[in-house]
Design a protein around this motif. Sequence first.
Motif, PDB file in Angstrom:
ATOM      1  N   THR A  10       0.833  -1.201   0.000  1.00 58.87           N
ATOM      2  CA  THR A  10       0.000   0.000   0.000  1.00 58.87           C
ATOM      3  C   THR A  10       0.873   1.260   0.000  1.00 58.87           C
ATOM      4  O   THR A  10       2.036   1.216   0.416  1.00 58.87           O
ATOM      5  CB  THR A  10      -0.921   0.037   1.237  1.00 58.87           C
ATOM      6  OG1 THR A  10      -0.110   0.230   2.409  1.00 58.87           O
ATOM      7  CG2 THR A  10      -1.750  -1.229   1.365  1.00 58.87           C
ATOM      8  N   ASN A  12       0.664   3.691   2.056  1.00 54.72           N
ATOM      9  CA  ASN A  12       1.055   3.938   3.447  1.00 54.72           C
ATOM     10  C   ASN A  12       2.225   3.049   3.847  1.00 54.72           C
ATOM     11  O   ASN A  12       3.116   3.490   4.579  1.00 54.72           O
ATOM     12  CB  ASN A  12      -0.131   3.707   4.383  1.00 54.72           C
ATOM     13  CG  ASN A  12      -1.133   4.835   4.327  1.00 54.72           C
ATOM     14  OD1 ASN A  12      -1.083   5.687   3.453  1.00 54.72           O
ATOM     15  ND2 ASN A  12      -2.058   4.834   5.256  1.00 54.72           N
ATOM     16  N   GLU A  13       2.232   1.799   3.394  1.00 56.26           N
ATOM     17  CA  GLU A  13       3.355   0.906   3.708  1.00 56.26           C
ATOM     18  C   GLU A  13       4.643   1.392   3.051  1.00 56.26           C
ATOM     19  O   GLU A  13       5.724   1.303   3.642  1.00 56.26           O
ATOM     20  CB  GLU A  13       3.035  -0.530   3.288  1.00 56.26           C
ATOM     21  CG  GLU A  13       1.994  -1.192   4.166  1.00 56.26           C
ATOM     22  CD  GLU A  13       1.517  -2.525   3.632  1.00 56.26           C
ATOM     23  OE1 GLU A  13       1.182  -3.388   4.473  1.00 56.26           O
ATOM     24  OE2 GLU A  13       1.455  -2.719   2.390  1.00 56.26           O
ATOM     25  N   GLU A  16       5.888   4.109   5.163  1.00 55.74           N
ATOM     26  CA  GLU A  16       6.369   3.542   6.424  1.00 55.74           C
ATOM     27  C   GLU A  16       7.721   2.849   6.247  1.00 55.74           C
ATOM     28  O   GLU A  16       8.586   2.922   7.117  1.00 55.74           O
ATOM     29  CB  GLU A  16       5.346   2.565   7.011  1.00 55.74           C
ATOM     30  CG  GLU A  16       5.676   2.135   8.413  1.00 55.74           C
ATOM     31  CD  GLU A  16       5.662   3.279   9.429  1.00 55.74           C
ATOM     32  OE1 GLU A  16       6.426   3.182  10.415  1.00 55.74           O
ATOM     33  OE2 GLU A  16       4.914   4.254   9.262  1.00 55.74           O
ATOM     34  N   ILE A  50      -1.990   9.475   5.956  1.00 57.83           N
ATOM     35  CA  ILE A  50      -1.226   8.848   7.026  1.00 57.83           C
ATOM     36  C   ILE A  50      -1.466   9.602   8.322  1.00 57.83           C
ATOM     37  O   ILE A  50      -1.301  10.811   8.387  1.00 57.83           O
ATOM     38  CB  ILE A  50       0.278   8.830   6.695  1.00 57.83           C
ATOM     39  CG1 ILE A  50       0.504   7.967   5.461  1.00 57.83           C
ATOM     40  CG2 ILE A  50       1.086   8.345   7.878  1.00 57.83           C
ATOM     41  CD1 ILE A  50       1.924   7.904   4.996  1.00 57.83           C
ATOM     42  N   ASP A  52      -0.176   9.729  12.213  1.00 60.61           N
ATOM     43  CA  ASP A  52       0.909   9.298  13.083  1.00 60.61           C
ATOM     44  C   ASP A  52       0.336   9.005  14.447  1.00 60.61           C
ATOM     45  O   ASP A  52       0.067   9.910  15.234  1.00 60.61           O
ATOM     46  CB  ASP A  52       1.993  10.373  13.157  1.00 60.61           C
ATOM     47  CG  ASP A  52       3.249   9.866  13.843  1.00 60.61           C
ATOM     48  OD1 ASP A  52       3.149   8.917  14.650  1.00 60.61           O
ATOM     49  OD2 ASP A  52       4.317  10.421  13.573  1.00 60.61           O
ATOM     50  N   GLU A  53       0.145   7.719  14.731  1.00 64.02           N
ATOM     51  CA  GLU A  53      -0.512   7.337  15.980  1.00 64.02           C
ATOM     52  C   GLU A  53       0.308   7.642  17.223  1.00 64.02           C
ATOM     53  O   GLU A  53      -0.212   7.645  18.325  1.00 64.02           O
ATOM     54  CB  GLU A  53      -0.895   5.845  15.948  1.00 64.02           C
ATOM     55  CG  GLU A  53       0.254   4.894  16.205  1.00 64.02           C
ATOM     56  CD  GLU A  53       0.802   4.212  14.968  1.00 64.02           C
ATOM     57  OE1 GLU A  53       1.315   3.093  15.122  1.00 64.02           O
ATOM     58  OE2 GLU A  53       0.753   4.774  13.865  1.00 64.02           O
ATOM     59  N   ARG A 106       5.642   1.864  15.678  1.00 58.73           N
ATOM     60  CA  ARG A 106       4.536   2.216  14.789  1.00 58.73           C
ATOM     61  C   ARG A 106       3.845   0.942  14.315  1.00 58.73           C
ATOM     62  O   ARG A 106       4.480  -0.096  14.148  1.00 58.73           O
ATOM     63  CB  ARG A 106       5.063   3.034  13.616  1.00 58.73           C
ATOM     64  CG  ARG A 106       5.671   4.368  14.070  1.00 58.73           C
ATOM     65  CD  ARG A 106       6.539   4.991  12.994  1.00 58.73           C
ATOM     66  NE  ARG A 106       5.784   5.337  11.823  1.00 58.73           N
ATOM     67  CZ  ARG A 106       5.178   6.504  11.639  1.00 58.73           C
ATOM     68  NH1 ARG A 106       5.270   7.446  12.546  1.00 58.73           N
ATOM     69  NH2 ARG A 106       4.512   6.747  10.541  1.00 58.73           N
ATOM     70  N   SER A 107       2.567   1.018  14.063  1.00 59.79           N
ATOM     71  CA  SER A 107       1.783  -0.179  13.740  1.00 59.79           C
ATOM     72  C   SER A 107       1.637  -0.473  12.247  1.00 59.79           C
ATOM     73  O   SER A 107       1.079  -1.503  11.885  1.00 59.79           O
ATOM     74  CB  SER A 107       0.394  -0.061  14.372  1.00 59.79           C
ATOM     75  OG  SER A 107      -0.300   1.040  13.804  1.00 59.79           O
ATOM     76  N   ALA A 108       2.148   0.381  11.375  1.00 53.74           N
ATOM     77  CA  ALA A 108       1.920   0.210   9.940  1.00 53.74           C
ATOM     78  C   ALA A 108       2.610  -1.014   9.344  1.00 53.74           C
ATOM     79  O   ALA A 108       2.195  -1.501   8.293  1.00 53.74           O
ATOM     80  CB  ALA A 108       2.342   1.466   9.185  1.00 53.74           C
TER      81      ALA A 108
END
Length: 179
Positions: A10, A12-13, A16, A50, A52-53, A106-108
């Motif tokens: 993806t 986002n990946e 990341e 995206i 950022d958690e 990070r969880s991505a």
Amino acid sequence: MNFGLKVGITPNEIIEIATHCIPFCGFPRALNAVQVAKQLFAEQNIEVNIEDELLNHIDERRERGLAKLQEIDGAHGEAVADSLADIAPLLAEQIIEFAFGEIYSRSALSSKQRQLVTLGALTAQGGCEPQLHVHLNAAIRVGLTKQEVIEALLQCSPYTGFPKVLNAITVAKKIFISE
């Protein structure tokens, strides 16, 4: 990156992965990768959103980093941090807080995916055999098989050349034989 999108990575990946490379390749290379991604996404009208958690949890970086360091690297990670205490304690803190408290937490990407990216980044740079030793152990610790590790290193050959991959395989061989 375009091939990555075609095989299901993806947007986002991709971002990341570039972010994950900061501690291993440096900000300039990661920033260059993000710029290439932005251009590719613009050309293909791909929208990236995206979040950022961890941005609102900066004050928890050290605790989060210590926990993630233990999870990923165990005693090897602690040894790296301890080895810096008398000469570069700030570097040890940056590894704990930034690399593990921000990037690895990070969880991505999964821990396995992060270790694959790390192995590729360290192999591509060359001259990182001590760090490869730590991260090859971490790769096994997070559940990658020896065969997956070797395949990841072999995947680097066309991009980095045989000498860097041979050096990485030599480190892996020492680790795998000692088990």
